[in-house]
Design a protein around this motif. Structure first.
Motif, short mmCIF file in Angstrom:
data_model
loop_
_atom_site.label_atom_id
_atom_site.label_comp_id
_atom_site.label_asym_id
_atom_site.label_seq_id
_atom_site.Cartn_x
_atom_site.Cartn_y
_atom_site.Cartn_z
N VAL A 1 -3.68 6.13 0.58
CA VAL A 1 -3.41 4.70 0.41
C VAL A 1 -2.16 4.51 -0.46
O VAL A 1 -1.27 3.71 -0.14
N ARG A 2 -2.08 5.28 -1.53
CA ARG A 2 -0.93 5.19 -2.43
C ARG A 2 0.37 5.53 -1.68
O ARG A 2 1.39 4.84 -1.84
N GLU A 3 0.33 6.58 -0.88
CA GLU A 3 1.54 7.00 -0.16
C GLU A 3 2.02 5.93 0.79
O GLU A 3 3.23 5.68 0.91
N ARG A 4 1.10 5.28 1.49
CA ARG A 4 1.51 4.22 2.43
C ARG A 4 2.01 2.98 1.69
O ARG A 4 2.95 2.32 2.14
N LEU A 5 1.39 2.66 0.56
CA LEU A 5 1.88 1.54 -0.24
C LEU A 5 3.28 1.80 -0.78
O LEU A 5 4.07 0.87 -0.96
N ASN A 6 3.59 3.06 -1.03
CA ASN A 6 4.88 3.42 -1.62
C ASN A 6 6.04 3.35 -0.63
O ASN A 6 7.20 3.28 -1.03
N LYS A 7 5.77 3.39 0.65
CA LYS A 7 6.84 3.37 1.66
C LYS A 7 7.56 2.03 1.63
O LYS A 7 6.94 0.97 1.68
N HIS A 8 8.89 2.09 1.53
CA HIS A 8 9.72 0.89 1.45
C HIS A 8 9.27 -0.02 0.31
O HIS A 8 9.27 -1.25 0.44
N SER A 9 8.87 0.57 -0.79
CA SER A 9 8.34 -0.21 -1.89
C SER A 9 8.54 0.53 -3.21
O SER A 9 8.71 1.75 -3.23
N ASP A 10 8.49 -0.22 -4.30
CA ASP A 10 8.54 0.36 -5.64
C ASP A 10 7.23 1.11 -5.89
O ASP A 10 6.16 0.52 -5.87
N PRO A 11 7.28 2.43 -6.13
CA PRO A 11 6.04 3.20 -6.31
C PRO A 11 5.22 2.75 -7.52
O PRO A 11 4.04 3.04 -7.60
N GLU A 12 5.86 2.03 -8.44
CA GLU A 12 5.13 1.54 -9.61
C GLU A 12 4.20 0.38 -9.25
O GLU A 12 3.38 -0.05 -10.07
N LEU A 13 4.31 -0.15 -8.03
CA LEU A 13 3.52 -1.30 -7.62
C LEU A 13 2.20 -0.94 -6.96
O LEU A 13 1.32 -1.80 -6.85
N ALA A 14 2.02 0.30 -6.53
CA ALA A 14 0.85 0.65 -5.72
C ALA A 14 -0.46 0.30 -6.41
O ALA A 14 -1.29 -0.44 -5.87
N VAL A 15 -0.67 0.83 -7.60
CA VAL A 15 -1.93 0.58 -8.31
C VAL A 15 -2.06 -0.89 -8.73
O VAL A 15 -3.12 -1.50 -8.53
N PRO A 16 -1.01 -1.52 -9.28
CA PRO A 16 -1.12 -2.94 -9.61
C PRO A 16 -1.47 -3.82 -8.40
O PRO A 16 -2.24 -4.78 -8.53
N LEU A 17 -0.93 -3.50 -7.23
CA LEU A 17 -1.25 -4.28 -6.03
C LEU A 17 -2.73 -4.13 -5.66
O LEU A 17 -3.38 -5.10 -5.26
N ALA A 18 -3.25 -2.91 -5.79
CA ALA A 18 -4.67 -2.69 -5.51
C ALA A 18 -5.53 -3.44 -6.52
O ALA A 18 -6.53 -4.07 -6.16
N ARG A 19 -5.14 -3.40 -7.79
CA ARG A 19 -5.87 -4.14 -8.81
C ARG A 19 -5.85 -5.65 -8.51
O ARG A 19 -6.85 -6.35 -8.67
N ALA A 20 -4.68 -6.14 -8.11
CA ALA A 20 -4.54 -7.57 -7.83
C ALA A 20 -5.51 -8.02 -6.75
O ALA A 20 -6.07 -9.12 -6.82
N ALA A 21 -5.71 -7.18 -5.73
CA ALA A 21 -6.64 -7.53 -4.66
C ALA A 21 -8.06 -7.70 -5.21
O ALA A 21 -8.77 -8.64 -4.85
N ILE A 22 -8.45 -6.80 -6.10
CA ILE A 22 -9.80 -6.86 -6.68
C ILE A 22 -9.94 -8.05 -7.62
O ILE A 22 -10.96 -8.75 -7.63
N ARG A 23 -8.90 -8.29 -8.43
CA ARG A 23 -8.94 -9.44 -9.35
C ARG A 23 -9.00 -10.76 -8.60
O ARG A 23 -9.79 -11.66 -8.94
N GLU A 24 -8.18 -10.91 -7.57
CA GLU A 24 -8.16 -12.16 -6.80
C GLU A 24 -9.49 -12.39 -6.09
O GLU A 24 -9.99 -13.51 -6.01
N LEU A 25 -10.07 -11.31 -5.57
CA LEU A 25 -11.39 -11.42 -4.94
C LEU A 25 -12.41 -11.94 -5.94
O LEU A 25 -13.19 -12.85 -5.63
#
Length: 223
Positions: free
Chosen positions: A67-91
């Protein structure tokens, strides 16, 4: 080609899937009529990446490498975990549903996460699967770089029918079958993601579609 991402707000959206004897159901809610963006539309829980999502927080489980590797493609690798956290927080904020497992955090907890950890839970990142990414075309008044995750309702630490702790951002929170969901008033991208979810449920895991634009043309790639 180079993607124009500098003015696109990172967004995390989560599709909860509940397997029932009548088939899979997804959790959706309706945005208010006064909402600036997509008023009255039925959507999945989600929202913008928050500074609190970048905090040094403890997790009950970690984000899978794939999951992390796919999130990192064409993206800032520092965002992978925060984006996953954001999904859980928003839910949690929008529905009261907690995708977590027993856990604690020893340090300071950001205000936006306090209620989650107060339940004796920490985020269950391993319960997330990254399934879709879409960027709003250049020239739109609001641009979003949205990542869509799915999670199994069986992984919830909360009662899937209890929305009493939800904020008032989404109304008419309910579980709906995929055919019924398509009959709701949906944003275009939600219709596209529903079709992707339907295909995954029917055929199993597949590459992650990446929907973007250049000029007046739309592009689909895979991550």
């Amino acid at each position: 080609y180079t993607l124009s991402l500098h003015d696109a707000l990172p967004i995390s959206t989560i599709i909860l899937i509940r397997h029932t004897t009548d088939g899979p159901m997804v959790l959706m809610g309706q945005r208010g009529s006064a909402a600036v963006f997509m008023p009255n539309k039925f959507v999945f829980p989600g929202g913008a990446l928050d500074p609190s999502d970048r905090a040094d927080l403890s997790h009950a489980t970690e984000l899978p490498d794939t999951v992390r590797e796919r999130l990192n493609k064409h993206s800032d690798p520092e965002l992978a975990v925060p984006l996953a956290r954001a999904a859980i927080r928003e839910l949690f904020e929008e529905t009261g549903q907690a995708l977590g497992r027993p856990g604690t955090h020893a340090g300071d907890i950001p205000a936006d996460w306090q209620a989650f950890y107060d339940l004796g839970l920490a985020p269950h990142l391993a319960g997330l699967e990254f399934v879709f990414r879409a960027i709003t075309p250049v020239g739109q008044p609001r641009r979003f770089d949205a990542r869509f995750f799915i999670a199994d309702a069986a992984d919830l630490a909360s009662d899937p029918d209890d929305f009493s702790s939800a904020c008032d951002e989404l109304s008419h929170l309910h579980w709906v079958s995929l055919p019924q969901a398509r009959k709701l008033e949906l944003p275009f991208i939600t219709e596209v993601v529903l079709a992707e979810i339907d295909s995954r449920l029917e055929n199993g895991p597949r590459p992650v579609p990446f929907f973007s634009h250049k000029g007046d043309r739309s592009h689909f790639r895979v991550l």
